[in-house]
Design a protein around this motif. Sequence first.
Motif, mmCIF file in Angstrom:
data_model
loop_
_atom_site.group_PDB
_atom_site.id
_atom_site.type_symbol
_atom_site.label_atom_id
_atom_site.label_comp_id
_atom_site.label_asym_id
_atom_site.label_seq_id
_atom_site.Cartn_x
_atom_site.Cartn_y
_atom_site.Cartn_z
ATOM 1 N N GLY A 133 0.737 -1.194 -0.109
ATOM 2 C CA GLY A 133 0.034 -0.098 -0.172
ATOM 3 C C GLY A 133 0.749 1.133 0.022
ATOM 4 N N GLY A 134 1.774 1.375 0.830
ATOM 5 C CA GLY A 134 2.847 2.325 0.781
ATOM 6 C C GLY A 134 3.333 2.403 -0.514
ATOM 7 N N GLY A 135 3.911 1.362 -0.969
ATOM 8 C CA GLY A 135 4.538 1.402 -2.562
ATOM 9 C C GLY A 135 3.586 1.873 -3.620
ATOM 10 N N ALA A 136 2.228 1.443 -3.480
ATOM 11 C CA ALA A 136 1.373 2.077 -4.464
ATOM 12 C C ALA A 136 1.348 3.676 -4.314
ATOM 13 N N PHE A 137 1.204 3.990 -3.312
ATOM 14 C CA PHE A 137 1.277 5.554 -3.189
ATOM 15 C C PHE A 137 2.519 6.136 -3.534
ATOM 16 N N VAL A 138 3.534 5.597 -3.323
ATOM 17 C CA VAL A 138 4.848 6.052 -3.941
ATOM 18 C C VAL A 138 4.978 6.066 -5.149
ATOM 19 N N TYR A 139 4.551 4.929 -5.939
ATOM 20 C CA TYR A 139 4.303 5.296 -7.549
ATOM 21 C C TYR A 139 3.502 6.309 -8.002
ATOM 22 N N ALA A 140 2.386 6.327 -7.296
ATOM 23 C CA ALA A 140 1.327 7.239 -7.754
ATOM 24 C C ALA A 140 1.840 8.668 -7.602
ATOM 25 N N GLN A 141 2.451 8.829 -6.354
ATOM 26 C CA GLN A 141 3.165 10.386 -6.036
ATOM 27 C C GLN A 141 4.004 10.654 -7.101
ATOM 28 N N ARG A 142 4.895 9.806 -7.547
ATOM 29 C CA ARG A 142 5.986 10.015 -8.301
ATOM 30 C C ARG A 142 5.762 9.919 -9.756
ATOM 31 N N PRO A 180 2.067 10.580 -11.043
ATOM 32 C CA PRO A 180 0.665 10.875 -11.245
ATOM 33 C C PRO A 180 0.252 11.041 -12.734
ATOM 34 N N GLU A 181 1.029 11.124 -13.571
ATOM 35 C CA GLU A 181 0.524 11.196 -15.134
ATOM 36 C C GLU A 181 0.309 9.958 -15.614
ATOM 37 N N ILE A 182 0.423 8.723 -14.673
ATOM 38 C CA ILE A 182 0.279 7.398 -15.026
ATOM 39 C C ILE A 182 -0.821 6.768 -14.571
ATOM 40 N N PHE A 183 -1.249 7.156 -13.211
ATOM 41 C CA PHE A 183 -2.486 6.623 -12.513
ATOM 42 C C PHE A 183 -3.504 7.662 -12.222
ATOM 43 N N GLY A 184 -4.842 7.207 -12.602
ATOM 44 C CA GLY A 184 -5.992 7.844 -12.328
ATOM 45 C C GLY A 184 -6.425 7.631 -10.954
ATOM 46 N N ALA A 185 -5.939 6.402 -10.131
ATOM 47 C CA ALA A 185 -6.652 6.140 -8.732
ATOM 48 C C ALA A 185 -5.555 5.537 -8.191
ATOM 49 N N ALA A 186 -5.367 5.641 -6.630
ATOM 50 C CA ALA A 186 -4.445 5.008 -6.096
ATOM 51 C C ALA A 186 -5.155 4.540 -4.667
ATOM 52 N N TYR A 187 -4.848 3.370 -4.252
ATOM 53 C CA TYR A 187 -5.515 2.805 -3.132
ATOM 54 C C TYR A 187 -4.625 2.228 -2.122
ATOM 55 N N SER A 188 -4.490 2.452 -1.081
ATOM 56 C CA SER A 188 -3.776 1.809 0.130
ATOM 57 C C SER A 188 -4.582 1.181 1.234
ATOM 58 N N THR A 189 -4.501 -0.064 1.280
ATOM 59 C CA THR A 189 -5.180 -0.725 2.639
ATOM 60 C C THR A 189 -4.122 -1.137 3.528
#
Length: 156
Positions: A32-41, A43-52
């Motif tokens: 979940g942390g990794g998903a947010f790291v990827y989406a933060q760095r 944001p042009e690639i991901f429309g949504a990010a979810y961390s559980t």
Amino acid sequence: FFFQEFIPHIDKTFRTIASKEGRAIAGLSMGGGGAFVYAQRHPEIFGAAYSTSGLLDHRYRPDAPDYFDAEWLISVARTSPVEYLRNASAEELEKLSTVRWKLDCGDDDDIIVTNLAFFAEMQRAKVPVEFRVRDGVHDWQFWLESLPLILAFSFE
């Protein structure tokens, strides 16, 4: 690898919507942390990010020091989504606002502290985010219950 090989391979191999609007990323615990790291760095690639139950910072216990207290936390400390928000420029924060963000965590999960810190930083930065606290701990039962929520959010 993830951005230059894996995503292009998936888009080439499967019927995907190969655009930001058609792509979401999600993960649990360190993932979940990794998903947010990827989406933060990216944001042009991901429309949504979810961390559980996301490990979103290395300061996950009240007694955890402000430095690396365990070898496995080094990567978390170096890429902390919480620290990223604290240090992000106005331009970076604007780009983060183009991603739909959601996190959920169990009320008895020790790392809820990192989720609360992430939520507070997103609020401070005025980046829209959804945060849900549900009954549960850091275990597979909680994560199995998260899967339908992740899928529903990703396909909105």
